[in-house]
Design a protein around this motif. Structure first.
Motif, PDB file in Angstrom:
ATOM      1  N   SER A   1       0.849  -1.195   0.000  1.00 59.55           N
ATOM      2  CA  SER A   1       0.000   0.000   0.000  1.00 59.55           C
ATOM      3  C   SER A   1       0.881   1.240   0.000  1.00 59.55           C
ATOM      4  O   SER A   1       2.039   1.191   0.438  1.00 59.55           O
ATOM      5  CB  SER A   1      -0.915   0.013   1.228  1.00 59.55           C
ATOM      6  OG  SER A   1      -0.150   0.015   2.413  1.00 59.55           O
ATOM      7  N   TYR A   2       0.336   2.324  -0.517  1.00 62.41           N
ATOM      8  CA  TYR A   2       1.098   3.574  -0.627  1.00 62.41           C
ATOM      9  C   TYR A   2       0.118   4.715  -0.842  1.00 62.41           C
ATOM     10  O   TYR A   2      -1.047   4.489  -1.187  1.00 62.41           O
ATOM     11  CB  TYR A   2       2.095   3.493  -1.792  1.00 62.41           C
ATOM     12  CG  TYR A   2       1.411   3.468  -3.134  1.00 62.41           C
ATOM     13  CD1 TYR A   2       1.306   4.612  -3.917  1.00 62.41           C
ATOM     14  CD2 TYR A   2       0.809   2.295  -3.625  1.00 62.41           C
ATOM     15  CE1 TYR A   2       0.644   4.595  -5.138  1.00 62.41           C
ATOM     16  CE2 TYR A   2       0.143   2.272  -4.842  1.00 62.41           C
ATOM     17  CZ  TYR A   2       0.057   3.422  -5.583  1.00 62.41           C
ATOM     18  OH  TYR A   2      -0.607   3.413  -6.781  1.00 62.41           O
ATOM     19  N   ASP A   3       0.593   5.950  -0.695  1.00 57.25           N
ATOM     20  CA  ASP A   3      -0.230   7.142  -0.888  1.00 57.25           C
ATOM     21  C   ASP A   3       0.204   7.824  -2.184  1.00 57.25           C
ATOM     22  O   ASP A   3       1.235   8.506  -2.223  1.00 57.25           O
ATOM     23  CB  ASP A   3      -0.056   8.092   0.299  1.00 57.25           C
ATOM     24  CG  ASP A   3      -0.959   9.321   0.211  1.00 57.25           C
ATOM     25  OD1 ASP A   3      -1.597   9.519  -0.848  1.00 57.25           O
ATOM     26  OD2 ASP A   3      -1.014  10.090   1.200  1.00 57.25           O
ATOM     27  N   ALA A   4      -0.575   7.627  -3.247  1.00 55.46           N
ATOM     28  CA  ALA A   4      -0.205   8.151  -4.557  1.00 55.46           C
ATOM     29  C   ALA A   4      -0.173   9.678  -4.595  1.00 55.46           C
ATOM     30  O   ALA A   4       0.550  10.268  -5.403  1.00 55.46           O
ATOM     31  CB  ALA A   4      -1.184   7.637  -5.614  1.00 55.46           C
ATOM     32  N   SER A   5      -0.923  10.324  -3.715  1.00 56.13           N
ATOM     33  CA  SER A   5      -1.004  11.787  -3.744  1.00 56.13           C
ATOM     34  C   SER A   5       0.320  12.451  -3.370  1.00 56.13           C
ATOM     35  O   SER A   5       0.502  13.654  -3.590  1.00 56.13           O
ATOM     36  CB  SER A   5      -2.110  12.278  -2.806  1.00 56.13           C
ATOM     37  OG  SER A   5      -1.769  12.025  -1.450  1.00 56.13           O
ATOM     38  N   LEU A   6       1.248  11.685  -2.818  1.00 50.30           N
ATOM     39  CA  LEU A   6       2.537  12.251  -2.418  1.00 50.30           C
ATOM     40  C   LEU A   6       3.489  12.430  -3.603  1.00 50.30           C
ATOM     41  O   LEU A   6       4.521  13.087  -3.479  1.00 50.30           O
ATOM     42  CB  LEU A   6       3.201  11.352  -1.369  1.00 50.30           C
ATOM     43  CG  LEU A   6       2.425  11.161  -0.052  1.00 50.30           C
ATOM     44  CD1 LEU A   6       3.133  10.148   0.838  1.00 50.30           C
ATOM     45  CD2 LEU A   6       2.268  12.502   0.662  1.00 50.30           C
ATOM     46  N   LEU A   7       3.160  11.837  -4.746  1.00 49.08           N
ATOM     47  CA  LEU A   7       4.071  11.854  -5.892  1.00 49.08           C
ATOM     48  C   LEU A   7       3.806  13.082  -6.760  1.00 49.08           C
ATOM     49  O   LEU A   7       3.125  13.018  -7.784  1.00 49.08           O
ATOM     50  CB  LEU A   7       3.915  10.565  -6.699  1.00 49.08           C
ATOM     51  CG  LEU A   7       4.258   9.281  -5.928  1.00 49.08           C
ATOM     52  CD1 LEU A   7       3.883   8.054  -6.727  1.00 49.08           C
ATOM     53  CD2 LEU A   7       5.750   9.260  -5.585  1.00 49.08           C
ATOM     54  N   THR A   8       4.343  14.212  -6.342  1.00 45.66           N
ATOM     55  CA  THR A   8       4.040  15.480  -7.006  1.00 45.66           C
ATOM     56  C   THR A   8       5.230  16.109  -7.717  1.00 45.66           C
ATOM     57  O   THR A   8       5.083  17.142  -8.370  1.00 45.66           O
ATOM     58  CB  THR A   8       3.518  16.493  -5.962  1.00 45.66           C
ATOM     59  OG1 THR A   8       4.509  16.642  -4.927  1.00 45.66           O
ATOM     60  CG2 THR A   8       2.212  16.015  -5.353  1.00 45.66           C
ATOM     61  N   LEU A   9       6.419  15.526  -7.591  1.00 42.09           N
ATOM     62  CA  LEU A   9       7.591  16.097  -8.241  1.00 42.09           C
ATOM     63  C   LEU A   9       7.410  16.109  -9.758  1.00 42.09           C
ATOM     64  O   LEU A   9       6.793  15.192 -10.322  1.00 42.09           O
ATOM     65  CB  LEU A   9       8.848  15.290  -7.906  1.00 42.09           C
ATOM     66  CG  LEU A   9       9.352  15.301  -6.462  1.00 42.09           C
ATOM     67  CD1 LEU A   9      10.551  14.364  -6.339  1.00 42.09           C
ATOM     68  CD2 LEU A   9       9.729  16.720  -6.041  1.00 42.09           C
ATOM     69  N   PRO A  10       7.949  17.115 -10.447  1.00 41.75           N
ATOM     70  CA  PRO A  10       7.875  17.129 -11.917  1.00 41.75           C
ATOM     71  C   PRO A  10       8.478  15.857 -12.528  1.00 41.75           C
ATOM     72  O   PRO A  10       7.949  15.329 -13.514  1.00 41.75           O
ATOM     73  CB  PRO A  10       8.687  18.371 -12.311  1.00 41.75           C
ATOM     74  CG  PRO A  10       8.648  19.254 -11.099  1.00 41.75           C
ATOM     75  CD  PRO A  10       8.598  18.339  -9.916  1.00 41.75           C
ATOM     76  N   GLU A  11       9.575  15.361 -11.952  1.00 41.06           N
ATOM     77  CA  GLU A  11      10.208  14.146 -12.463  1.00 41.06           C
ATOM     78  C   GLU A  11       9.284  12.941 -12.306  1.00 41.06           C
ATOM     79  O   GLU A  11       9.251  12.053 -13.170  1.00 41.06           O
ATOM     80  CB  GLU A  11      11.530  13.865 -11.740  1.00 41.06           C
ATOM     81  CG  GLU A  11      12.605  14.901 -11.966  1.00 41.06           C
ATOM     82  CD  GLU A  11      12.591  16.030 -10.939  1.00 41.06           C
ATOM     83  OE1 GLU A  11      13.583  16.775 -10.862  1.00 41.06           O
ATOM     84  OE2 GLU A  11      11.572  16.156 -10.207  1.00 41.06           O
ATOM     85  N   GLU A  12       8.523  12.915 -11.217  1.00 42.99           N
ATOM     86  CA  GLU A  12       7.591  11.804 -10.988  1.00 42.99           C
ATOM     87  C   GLU A  12       6.420  11.862 -11.962  1.00 42.99           C
ATOM     88  O   GLU A  12       6.021  10.830 -12.541  1.00 42.99           O
ATOM     89  CB  GLU A  12       7.091  11.841  -9.541  1.00 42.99           C
ATOM     90  CG  GLU A  12       8.189  11.476  -8.552  1.00 42.99           C
ATOM     91  CD  GLU A  12       7.862  11.856  -7.113  1.00 42.99           C
ATOM     92  OE1 GLU A  12       8.531  11.325  -6.208  1.00 42.99           O
ATOM     93  OE2 GLU A  12       6.958  12.688  -6.891  1.00 42.99           O
ATOM     94  N   GLN A  13       5.896  13.052 -12.174  1.00 42.30           N
ATOM     95  CA  GLN A  13       4.771  13.192 -13.088  1.00 42.30           C
ATOM     96  C   GLN A  13       5.190  12.901 -14.532  1.00 42.30           C
ATOM     97  O   GLN A  13       4.428  12.311 -15.311  1.00 42.30           O
ATOM     98  CB  GLN A  13       4.165  14.599 -12.965  1.00 42.30           C
ATOM     99  CG  GLN A  13       3.421  14.837 -11.650  1.00 42.30           C
ATOM    100  CD  GLN A  13       2.217  13.916 -11.511  1.00 42.30           C
ATOM    101  OE1 GLN A  13       1.386  13.824 -12.404  1.00 42.30           O
ATOM    102  NE2 GLN A  13       2.116  13.218 -10.380  1.00 42.30           N
ATOM    103  N   ALA A  14       6.422  13.282 -14.908  1.00 47.00           N
ATOM    104  CA  ALA A  14       6.919  12.982 -16.258  1.00 47.00           C
ATOM    105  C   ALA A  14       7.060  11.470 -16.450  1.00 47.00           C
ATOM    106  O   ALA A  14       6.716  10.920 -17.501  1.00 47.00           O
ATOM    107  CB  ALA A  14       8.264  13.670 -16.489  1.00 47.00           C
ATOM    108  N   LEU A  15       7.546  10.796 -15.418  1.00 44.93           N
ATOM    109  CA  LEU A  15       7.708   9.343 -15.483  1.00 44.93           C
ATOM    110  C   LEU A  15       6.343   8.660 -15.595  1.00 44.93           C
ATOM    111  O   LEU A  15       6.160   7.713 -16.384  1.00 44.93           O
ATOM    112  CB  LEU A  15       8.463   8.863 -14.241  1.00 44.93           C
ATOM    113  CG  LEU A  15       8.827   7.380 -14.149  1.00 44.93           C
ATOM    114  CD1 LEU A  15       9.596   6.916 -15.373  1.00 44.93           C
ATOM    115  CD2 LEU A  15       9.651   7.129 -12.879  1.00 44.93           C
ATOM    116  N   LEU A  16       5.381   9.123 -14.853  1.00 46.26           N
ATOM    117  CA  LEU A  16       4.030   8.565 -14.905  1.00 46.26           C
ATOM    118  C   LEU A  16       3.417   8.700 -16.298  1.00 46.26           C
ATOM    119  O   LEU A  16       2.758   7.780 -16.798  1.00 46.26           O
ATOM    120  CB  LEU A  16       3.134   9.267 -13.879  1.00 46.26           C
ATOM    121  CG  LEU A  16       3.342   8.840 -12.421  1.00 46.26           C
ATOM    122  CD1 LEU A  16       2.835   9.903 -11.471  1.00 46.26           C
ATOM    123  CD2 LEU A  16       2.634   7.513 -12.178  1.00 46.26           C
TER     124      LEU A  16
END
Length: 572
Positions: free
Chosen positions: A471-486
């Motif tokens: 389990s994890y909290d997806a809302s924490l992934l807000t970095l530009p690098e994270e969003q680009a990877l997604l």
């Protein structure tokens, strides 16, 4: 399989625009393009609406952006464009959960369910070695077959062997002259015999005529000739199967031109009735209007022996009867374009409506191939050298502490094969390319080893982090690098669909390079900013979210590499 996250949001955007404009969604679908990443994910141009609405495009875009509401998308106007951008949530969690749940199957779909694709690829000649130039048909065909399987199609892959023709006569008479009876089951010896016989036939017409005569005896079904043909054919097949097993390439059918030796006369008779045939310098040709200097479609030579055009006509009929295909693909070099244009033209003239489902999937040439032994002939030599060169690099990296493995030899085989596959598939299939050992085996840059290393790195991070979190909290992934990877991960299902439609595995190869680069940027960002590290020591919730994203990246890389026929090492 449900529509991909990317496709679902795109469809919702199209439908919202269509509803507001009062037009069918199908009219707008082709107008929706990827947006400039700085402005969004999807973009709709309003220029075509200006005349009907009698407004400036920026004004139309502003009104549309204000009126449209799509859950999960942020819709804004940018000049004359209506742009839609994924809201971080729920998009982030949906992408990660989908990739992790589907694993190596991620990117697939069900558009092909209940449909059959027949594929003719690789297709070496019996009693000749599989040369390096066969690699293109083999790996491109394998990639296209994998793409269609991923989309739910039933694939009937056919290795259509060149096992009938004068070249077999050359092997037979050559063996009489140069063969060692004790080595009659040795493929390497058959190759030696063929090379000598072919050289002699070019210089000595009488010897060439002996080869032609042997083939005529085969077509006349003389038991002695057919027994020798069968023996040499089985020797070749054993050698071929060893090489295909090494490549990881499997075919549903291994069948050759010989399958149609009894089915060609009926084809010629039908052609005579429906289209017309005529004699030309003693040969039988199809009576069609031909362009100036266009060679005619020849069905029989002046000695009565058949040609591969005759056999291909019989094979096309047979494949329709057996499979009732949605598509029938011939993965064959561009050099054969005229042959396939004429083949399809003759089938159309015979009234075969299914000819429109047949496609010549052509490809360009490879230049610059050589090994340390000199100019290469055998594919086996290339694979052996790829492994040897990869092993040198693996051992260097082990000594330097950059690679950890308990099986350097096995890893070198995976890297060497992956380098050969990706070195080909990163190129558009219709273009020629120049093979370069340093390029294909580089551990950095646009190479197979680079992508295999990226996959191994995700596995290493997960091991160090204690495994992928449940389990994890997806809302924490807000970095530009994270969003680009997604966004990179989200695109794979769309890429697979486009690659299958255009018979272009290079789309997946290019997507892999983009994803590898996005992951590398994300992972190395932590070198400059400790707060961006994946394996945080002081924030367990954020660490879990980043490990989940890393796991989704691992699954996506594995899915893409597997589609291209490449191994996915976990240690490297």
């Amino acid at each position: 399989m449900n529509p991909s996250v990317y496709s679902r949001y795109r469809t919702a955007f199209v439908e919202a625009l269509a509803q507001n404009l009062g037009v069918p969604a199908s009219e707008l679908d082709s107008q929706i393009k990827p947006a400039d990443p700085a402005h969004g994910d999807f973009s709709f141009p309003t220029f075509p609406l200006a005349k009907a609405q009698k407004k400036a495009p920026p004004a139309i875009a502003a009104a549309l952006a204000q009126a449209i509401k799509v859950p999960g998308l942020e819709v804004v106007a940018a000049g004359p464009y209506v742009n839609a951008k994924f809201a971080p949530m729920p998009f982030t969690g949906e992408v990660i959960d989908t990739a992790r749940a589907q694993g190596v199957r991620y990117g697939g779909g069900d558009v092909g369910t209940g449909k059959t694709v027949v594929m003719d690829y690789s297709s070496p000649n019996i009693a000749k070695p599989i040369a390096f130039h066969h690699i293109r048909s083999t790996v491109i065909g394998h990639g296209i077959a994998n793409l269609h399987r991923a989309l739910g199609y039933k694939v009937e892959g056919i290795n259509y062997l060149g096992d009938w023709g004068k070249q077999f006569g050359l092997v037979a008479v050559g063996f009489q002259e140069y063969g060692d009876p004790a080595r009659r089951n040795d493929m390497a010896h058959l190759v030696e015999v063929y090379v000598k016989a072919n050289k002699r036939a070019e210089a000595e017409p009488a010897f060439d005529e002996r080869a032609r005569d042997f083939f005529r005896r085969m077509e006349a079904k003389e038991p002695e000739a057919l027994a020798l043909w069968k023996e040499f054919r089985e020797t070749s097949l054993r050698d071929f199967e060893r090489i295909y097993a090494r490549l990881g390439v499997k075919f549903e059918h291994m069948e050759g031109e010989s399958r149609y030796q009894d089915k060609m006369e009926p084809v010629i008779e039908e052609l005579a009735q429906k289209v017309g045939v005529k004699e030309s310098q003693g040969a039988t040709i199809v009576d069609l209007p031909y362009a100036e200097n266009e060679p005619p479609v020849m069905l029989k030579k002046n000695d009565g022996s058949t040609l591969y055009a005759t056999r291909d006509l019989a094979a096309a009929n047979d494949r329709w009867d057996r499979f009732h295909f949605e598509k029938s693909l011939y993965v064959v070099a561009t050099d054969q374009a005229l042959h396939f244009r004429q083949l399809f033209r003759v089938l159309e003239a015979m009234g075969r409506e299914w000819t429109k489902r047949m496609v010549h999937v052509n490809f360009g040439r490879v230049h610059g191939m050589s090994t340390r032994k000199g100019t290469v002939v055998l594919l086996t030599d290339v694979l052996d050298e790829a492994k040897a060169r990869a092993l040198e690099k693996v051992q260097e990296n082990i000594k330097a502490g950059r690679i950890q493995t308990n099986d350097p030899d096995g890893l070198a085989e995976q890297i060497g094969l992956g380098a050969i596959f990706f070195g080909d598939l990163k190129n558009r299939r219709t273009t020629d390319y120049t093979f370069d050992w340093d390029d294909v085996l580089a551990f950095e840059g646009h190479s197979g080893p680079y992508l295999q290393y990226a996959h191994a790195r995700t596995c290493s991070i997960l091991r160090k982090g204690g495994g992928a979190p449940a389990s994890y909290d997806a809302s924490l992934l807000t970095l530009p690098e994270e969003q680009a990877l997604l966004r990179g991960i989200a695109r794979l299902p769309v890429v697979v669909q486009e690659a299958a439609e255009q018979f272009e595995p290079s789309f997946v190869a290019r997507w892999l390079l983009d994803l590898g680069a996005a992951f590398n940027s994300y992972f190395t960002a932590g070198n400059q900013d400790r707060g961006k590290r994946v394996l945080l020591e002081d924030n367990d919730a954020l660490k879990a979210a980043r490990l989940a994203l890393t796991d989704a990246t691992r699954a996506s890389l594995a899915a893409g590499l597997t589609l291209l026929g490449m191994a996915t090492p976990e240690y490297m």
